[in-house]
Design an enzyme around this catalytic site. Structure first.
Site, PDB file in Angstrom:
ATOM      1  N   ASP A  46       0.821  -1.206   0.000  1.00 46.17           N
ATOM      2  CA  ASP A  46       0.000   0.000   0.000  1.00 46.17           C
ATOM      3  C   ASP A  46       0.858   1.261   0.000  1.00 46.17           C
ATOM      4  OD1 ASP A  46      -2.466  -1.264  -0.060  1.00 46.17           O
ATOM      5  OD2 ASP A  46      -2.809  -1.106   2.098  1.00 46.17           O
ATOM      6  N   HIS A  96      -3.260   4.846   4.822  1.00 48.82           N
ATOM      7  CA  HIS A  96      -3.347   5.674   3.624  1.00 48.82           C
ATOM      8  C   HIS A  96      -3.369   7.150   4.002  1.00 48.82           C
ATOM      9  CE1 HIS A  96      -3.895   2.229   1.096  1.00 48.82           C
ATOM     10  NE2 HIS A  96      -5.011   1.877   1.694  1.00 48.82           N
TER      11      HIS A  96
END
Length: 295
Positions: A237, A260
């Site tokens: 990610d 994130h």
């Protein structure tokens, strides 16, 4: 060293994580200095992949514009693009999310392999981190520090018997990315999946595209692909989120319980002060100096 794109157009179809409907994705070559561009074919709108395009980071990285057009769950595809050193590519979609595929980035790696990589005439650029930049929230943090041999040093800690504390140190290169990171799947807890579905989200989520855990076991019959698959996916990610910088970011990335949201705030923090970085055009001397990342 030259900028890269793909040699041929490649198409694929996969299920969208949230709506659970089939989505067609087409990867197309793009000329030099155009970067990564998303194109929503259903509404005729293009969105450039950069930190200023990010509009949401709650459950995935989402880019969009002021007119309400958005594209969700971009991080796995961008991770593969970053892992392969691709500078310019057009991503054409007929929906508002990237298909989840198997929950990792290996399907996108396979698409890129089939499309082949093509060098362009323009020289490649890179962002060299010049001083430490850190973003913290409580005991969670993400940071970049100067390094000539970039690594991702990631730690997670979950109060769960299957996960617990995990740490993985990944030395960045294309081959290492394919072998160590690309197959690591996203993961979630059964109770969270049930909550999301009650809100008409995660309708496409299944044991085919995520590692799902209940209170004390993994529900996927095949088990894990790596003993520490959870932390490896967090690195996957992060590589995708950093791809929004539009060029290789040369420095060490370190995180504890990152997300994130923290990754996005890190990109903004780096860009907030030009003393944090230097954008260079890669020549033979720089390539030799940073041989690992540009091998």
């Amino acid at each position: 060293m030259k900028q890269k794109t793909i040699a041929n157009k490649i198409e694929g179809v996969g299920i969208g994580l949230h709506k659970g409907e089939p989505i067609k994705i087409v990867l197309e070559p793009l000329e030099a200095d155009l970067g990564i561009v998303f194109y929503r074919k259903d509404v005729g709108i293009s969105i450039k992949a950069n930190p200023s395009s990010v509009i949401n980071t709650q459950m995935a990285t989402v880019v969009g514009n002021q007119n309400g057009v958005f594209i969700s769950t971009i991080e796995h595809l961008l991770s593969a693009i970053n892992g392969y050193g691709i500078d310019n590519i057009r991503i054409v979609l007929d929906a508002n999310e990237i298909p989840i595929m198997d929950g990792s980035s290996i399907s996108f790696c396979m698409m890129l392999d089939e499309a082949n990589i093509k060098e362009l005439d323009a020289n490649k650029k890179a962002m060299i981190i010049k001083r430490e930049v850190e973003v913290k929230e409580g005991n969670k943090f993400v940071k970049m520090t100067p390094s000539k041999n970039p690594k991702f040093d990631y730690s997670i800690k979950f109060n769960h018997p299957i996960i617990g504390y995990q740490n993985y140190v990944f030395e960045f290169s294309k081959n290492n990315y394919i072998n160590e990171i690309s197959r690591a799947r996203t993961f979630g807890f059964l109770k969270d999946v049930q909550m999301l579905r009650s809100k008409n989200l995660a309708l496409g989520g299944s044991l085919e595209n995520a590692v799902v855990i209940d209170d004390n076991r993994i529900l996927n019959p095949e088990g894990l692909r790596f003993e520490d698959e959870f932390v490896r996916h967090k690195i996957l990610d992060a590589i995708g989120d950093l791809a929004l910088m539009g060029m290789p970011v040369v420095g060490d990335y370190t995180a504890f319980a990152g997300s994130h949201d923290l990754n996005h705030k890190l990109t903004l923090a780096i860009l907030s002060d030009s003393k944090n970085y230097e954008i260079v055009t890669l020549n033979s001397e720089l390539i030799k100096e940073y041989s690992q990342v540009f091998a």
